[in-house]
Design a protein around this motif. Structure first.
Motif, PDB file in Angstrom:
ATOM      1  N   VAL A 151       4.305  96.938   1.944  1.00 41.13           N
ATOM      2  CA  VAL A 151       4.831  97.937   2.890  1.00 41.13           C
ATOM      3  C   VAL A 151       3.823  98.202   4.011  1.00 41.13           C
ATOM      4  N   LEU A 152       2.553  98.379   3.646  1.00 41.97           N
ATOM      5  CA  LEU A 152       1.530  98.630   4.672  1.00 41.97           C
ATOM      6  C   LEU A 152       1.382  97.436   5.611  1.00 41.97           C
ATOM      7  N   ALA A 153       1.429  96.217   5.065  1.00 41.52           N
ATOM      8  CA  ALA A 153       1.315  95.013   5.895  1.00 41.52           C
ATOM      9  C   ALA A 153       2.508  94.886   6.833  1.00 41.52           C
ATOM     10  N   ALA A 154       3.701  95.217   6.340  1.00 37.76           N
ATOM     11  CA  ALA A 154       4.909  95.136   7.169  1.00 37.76           C
ATOM     12  C   ALA A 154       4.845  96.134   8.328  1.00 37.76           C
ATOM     13  N   ILE A 155       4.434  97.357   8.028  1.00 41.51           N
ATOM     14  CA  ILE A 155       4.358  98.387   9.074  1.00 41.51           C
ATOM     15  C   ILE A 155       3.282  98.034  10.094  1.00 41.51           C
TER      16      ILE A 155
ATOM     17  N   VAL B 175      -0.306  87.620  -0.057  1.00 41.08           N
ATOM     18  CA  VAL B 175       1.072  88.068   0.200  1.00 41.08           C
ATOM     19  C   VAL B 175       1.098  89.036   1.380  1.00 41.08           C
ATOM     20  N   ALA B 176       0.182  89.990   1.403  1.00 41.96           N
ATOM     21  CA  ALA B 176       0.129  90.947   2.512  1.00 41.96           C
ATOM     22  C   ALA B 176      -0.168  90.239   3.829  1.00 41.96           C
ATOM     23  N   ALA B 177      -1.059  89.247   3.800  1.00 39.36           N
ATOM     24  CA  ALA B 177      -1.403  88.513   5.024  1.00 39.36           C
ATOM     25  C   ALA B 177      -0.199  87.742   5.556  1.00 39.36           C
ATOM     26  N   LEU B 178       0.593  87.144   4.670  1.00 38.67           N
ATOM     27  CA  LEU B 178       1.784  86.414   5.110  1.00 38.67           C
ATOM     28  C   LEU B 178       2.812  87.357   5.720  1.00 38.67           C
ATOM     29  N   VAL B 179       2.981  88.530   5.122  1.00 37.56           N
ATOM     30  CA  VAL B 179       3.910  89.523   5.679  1.00 37.56           C
ATOM     31  C   VAL B 179       3.424  89.995   7.042  1.00 37.56           C
ATOM     32  N   PHE B 180       2.142  90.300   7.141  1.00 35.66           N
ATOM     33  CA  PHE B 180       1.567  90.761   8.411  1.00 35.66           C
ATOM     34  C   PHE B 180       1.705  89.692   9.493  1.00 35.66           C
ATOM     35  N   ALA B 181       1.386  88.435   9.149  1.00 36.13           N
ATOM     36  CA  ALA B 181       1.428  87.341  10.132  1.00 36.13           C
ATOM     37  C   ALA B 181       2.849  87.097  10.616  1.00 36.13           C
ATOM     38  N   GLU B 182       3.821  87.218   9.704  1.00 39.22           N
ATOM     39  CA  GLU B 182       5.216  87.036  10.117  1.00 39.22           C
ATOM     40  C   GLU B 182       5.604  88.068  11.173  1.00 39.22           C
ATOM     41  N   ASP B 183       5.234  89.307  10.940  1.00 36.41           N
ATOM     42  CA  ASP B 183       5.644  90.394  11.830  1.00 36.41           C
ATOM     43  C   ASP B 183       4.830  90.440  13.117  1.00 36.41           C
ATOM     44  N   ALA B 184       3.548  90.157  13.017  1.00 36.78           N
ATOM     45  CA  ALA B 184       2.673  90.315  14.183  1.00 36.78           C
ATOM     46  C   ALA B 184       2.628  89.079  15.069  1.00 36.78           C
ATOM     47  N   PHE B 185       2.682  87.892  14.448  1.00 37.96           N
ATOM     48  CA  PHE B 185       2.437  86.658  15.207  1.00 37.96           C
ATOM     49  C   PHE B 185       3.559  85.642  15.092  1.00 37.96           C
ATOM     50  N   PHE B 186       4.777  86.098  14.716  1.00 38.45           N
ATOM     51  CA  PHE B 186       5.956  85.237  14.645  1.00 38.45           C
ATOM     52  C   PHE B 186       5.760  84.072  13.668  1.00 38.45           C
ATOM     53  N   PHE B 187       4.987  84.308  12.603  1.00 40.90           N
ATOM     54  CA  PHE B 187       4.674  83.285  11.605  1.00 40.90           C
ATOM     55  C   PHE B 187       5.852  83.032  10.670  1.00 40.90           C
ATOM     56  N   GLY B 188       6.849  83.914  10.705  1.00 41.68           N
ATOM     57  CA  GLY B 188       7.984  83.813   9.791  1.00 41.68           C
ATOM     58  C   GLY B 188       8.810  82.568   9.968  1.00 41.68           C
TER      59      GLY B 188
ATOM     60  N   LEU C 189       1.396  95.975  -5.468  1.00 46.68           N
ATOM     61  CA  LEU C 189       1.949  94.927  -4.613  1.00 46.68           C
ATOM     62  C   LEU C 189       2.897  95.532  -3.585  1.00 46.68           C
ATOM     63  N   SER C 190       3.738  96.465  -4.023  1.00 44.28           N
ATOM     64  CA  SER C 190       4.670  97.140  -3.102  1.00 44.28           C
ATOM     65  C   SER C 190       3.910  97.884  -2.015  1.00 44.28           C
ATOM     66  N   VAL C 191       2.845  98.576  -2.400  1.00 45.03           N
ATOM     67  CA  VAL C 191       2.039  99.316  -1.417  1.00 45.03           C
ATOM     68  C   VAL C 191       1.453  98.347  -0.388  1.00 45.03           C
ATOM     69  N   ALA C 192       0.872  97.243  -0.862  1.00 44.95           N
ATOM     70  CA  ALA C 192       0.261  96.270   0.043  1.00 44.95           C
ATOM     71  C   ALA C 192       1.293  95.676   0.996  1.00 44.95           C
TER      72      ALA C 192
ATOM     73  N   LEU D 193       7.005  80.271   7.300  1.00 43.42           N
ATOM     74  CA  LEU D 193       7.238  80.756   5.935  1.00 43.42           C
ATOM     75  C   LEU D 193       7.641  82.222   6.005  1.00 43.42           C
ATOM     76  N   PRO D 194       8.912  82.526   5.745  1.00 44.88           N
ATOM     77  CA  PRO D 194       9.335  83.930   5.803  1.00 44.88           C
ATOM     78  C   PRO D 194       8.517  84.806   4.856  1.00 44.88           C
ATOM     79  N   GLY D 195       8.120  85.966   5.344  1.00 41.21           N
ATOM     80  CA  GLY D 195       7.331  86.881   4.527  1.00 41.21           C
ATOM     81  C   GLY D 195       8.053  87.304   3.268  1.00 41.21           C
ATOM     82  N   GLU D 196       9.390  87.419   3.354  1.00 40.77           N
ATOM     83  CA  GLU D 196      10.117  87.874   2.176  1.00 40.77           C
ATOM     84  C   GLU D 196      10.020  86.868   1.033  1.00 40.77           C
ATOM     85  N   THR D 197       9.863  85.569   1.349  1.00 41.17           N
ATOM     86  CA  THR D 197       9.665  84.567   0.294  1.00 41.17           C
ATOM     87  C   THR D 197       8.381  84.867  -0.471  1.00 41.17           C
ATOM     88  N   ALA D 198       7.314  85.153   0.274  1.00 41.47           N
ATOM     89  CA  ALA D 198       6.029  85.473  -0.361  1.00 41.47           C
ATOM     90  C   ALA D 198       6.138  86.742  -1.202  1.00 41.47           C
TER      91      ALA D 198
END
Length: 199
Positions: free
Chosen positions: A64-68, A20-33, A59-62, A36-41
């Motif tokens: 939030v940190l991945a998003a930032i 889940v953290a990797a999907l959120v990070f990839a969406e924000d960093a590499f336009f992966f959204g 899960l919330s901590v992971a 698959l939108p990170g919010e879905t994950a």
């Protein structure tokens, strides 16, 4: 979403956090959204937290940190690759408009962009390209990431609870219908037997 839920539910708890953290990070960093939108994950992660697969707090901590962190990478990409973001003249005009928006509404654009799928992937790069001071970007990025991450985990958790209640209600309803059908069948059988005896 159900396929993603099923796939994640078969993974162990620590792996779910990482995925889940990797999907959120990839969406924000590499336009992966766009795939698959990170919010879905994150919402699916919240559903799994309700099921006890993961802890909602961790899960919330992971998330939030991945998003930032993901937005931080997007900011650096925009800052370092500005000429490539511009490209031809038509794209340059659109990029310049977006950059102007970030310059004029910088903090608000960074904060609100977190909650809009397309902007979530695009605004950090524009903030970097427009040379927004990183400290200001980080503050509003962190505030947006915190609210977005925790909010979506809670949303998924609540959806999981609602699903469990609906499933329980459907189960009780089906049991009641089945019992009524059995009773009706018995009554019809008894009436037929009674008529057969009297005929």
């Amino acid at each position: 979403m159900s396929a993603l839920t099923h796939w994640l539910s078969e993974l162990s708890g620590p792996v779910v956090y990482v995925v889940v953290a990797a999907l959120v990070f990839a969406e924000d960093a590499f336009f992966f959204g766009f795939v698959l939108p990170g919010e879905t994950a994150v919402i699916v992660g919240g559903v799994l937290a309700r099921q006890g697969v993961v802890d909602p707090v961790w899960l919330s901590v992971a998330v939030v940190l991945a998003a930032i962190a993901g937005d931080g990478v997007g900011y650096e990409i925009g800052r370092r690759l500005e000429p490539r973001l511009i490209g031809d003249r038509r794209r340059a005009h659109r990029v310049e408009k977006a950059r102007d928006l970030v310059r004029r509404r910088g903090p608000a654009a960074v904060f609100v962009g977190r909650f809009i799928a397309f902007l979530r992937s695009f605004v950090p790069a524009m903030a970097g390209a427009s040379e927004m001071p990183y400290r200001r970007f980080l503050l509003y990025n962190a505030l947006g990431g915190l609210l977005w991450g925790v909010g979506n985990v809670v949303l998924g958790y609540a959806a999981g609870a609602a699903y469990e209640r609906a499933e329980s209600l459907v189960g009780r309803t089906l049991a009641l219908v089945a019992a009524l059908l059995v009773i009706v069948a018995l009554v019809v059988w008894r009436i037929r037997r009674h008529r057969e005896r009297n005929s």
